[in-house]
Design a protein around this motif. Structure first.
Motif, PDB file in Angstrom:
ATOM      1  N   THR A 194     115.990 -17.627 -64.398  1.00  0.00           N
ATOM      2  CA  THR A 194     117.137 -17.800 -63.511  1.00  0.00           C
ATOM      3  C   THR A 194     117.239 -19.259 -63.070  1.00  0.00           C
ATOM      4  O   THR A 194     116.249 -20.017 -63.119  1.00  0.00           O
ATOM      5  N   SER A 195     118.391 -19.615 -62.608  1.00  0.00           N
ATOM      6  CA  SER A 195     118.597 -20.991 -62.132  1.00  0.00           C
ATOM      7  C   SER A 195     117.696 -21.304 -60.946  1.00  0.00           C
ATOM      8  O   SER A 195     117.120 -22.391 -60.859  1.00  0.00           O
ATOM      9  N   TYR A 222     114.820 -19.915 -60.171  1.00  0.00           N
ATOM     10  CA  TYR A 222     113.429 -20.042 -60.614  1.00  0.00           C
ATOM     11  C   TYR A 222     113.207 -21.390 -61.296  1.00  0.00           C
ATOM     12  O   TYR A 222     112.211 -22.078 -61.047  1.00  0.00           O
TER      13      TYR A 222
END
Length: 168
Positions: free
Chosen positions: A108-109, A111
């Motif tokens: 994800t962005s 993360y």
């Protein structure tokens, strides 16, 4: 006696005439004056002392997938980067270094933003351990925003830290 006197007078007159004719006046010619060459004192131009500019060519380091640990080969690169930074500081240069953390687009962005941050902080900590002044170093995470490649076979090139210098 008159004759002796007359001869003496004639001799004296002859000698006097000879003295006048035999001693021409010496013509003293004034020596031609040579121009006096006055050497101008050489003006020593002091070179402006400027601090030696050390060009920084800081190398990028790379990370394994989902890791922020410094790999042994990248430790060597960080050592070279630290040496350059310390040399520039010793030369009097005023600058700062921004360590940019990057990731591949997997995950994800949020993360990847956090992972990029950990990578940048890891590189900063390593440089500080090598003697670089922490005040010169800034960190930023771009996560997956600035990819080098979109080719899944080359995602390893996106997992990196880049070092950007800014003059102060």
């Amino acid at each position: 006696m008159k004759r002796v006197t007359r001869v003496t007078i004639m001799m004296l007159a002859f000698m006097f005439a000879l003295a006048l004719m035999g001693c021409p006046k010496k013509c003293v010619k004034p020596a031609a004056e040579e121009p006096v060459v006055v050497e101008e004192p050489q003006v020593q131009v002091e070179e402006e002392i400027t601090p030696t500019q050390v060009e920084l060519n800081l190398q990028t380091i790379y990370f394994d997938f989902d890791k922020s640990d410094i790999r042994p080969g990248d430790a060597t690169i960080l050592q070279a980067n630290a040496d350059q930074i310390k040399k520039a500081v010793a030369a009097g240069q005023k600058f700062s270094v921004t360590i940019e953390g990057h990731c591949c687009p997997l995950g994800t962005s949020e993360y990847n933003m956090a992972l990029g941050w950990r990578r940048a902080e890891s590189a900063k900590s390593y440089l500080v351990k090598l003697g670089v002044d922490a005040g010169l170093l800034n960190t930023i995470s771009y996560g997956e925003e600035r990819l080098v490649t979109n080719d899944p076979n080359q995602y390893h090139l996106n997992r990196r830290c880049e070092f950007k210098t800014t003059a102060k």
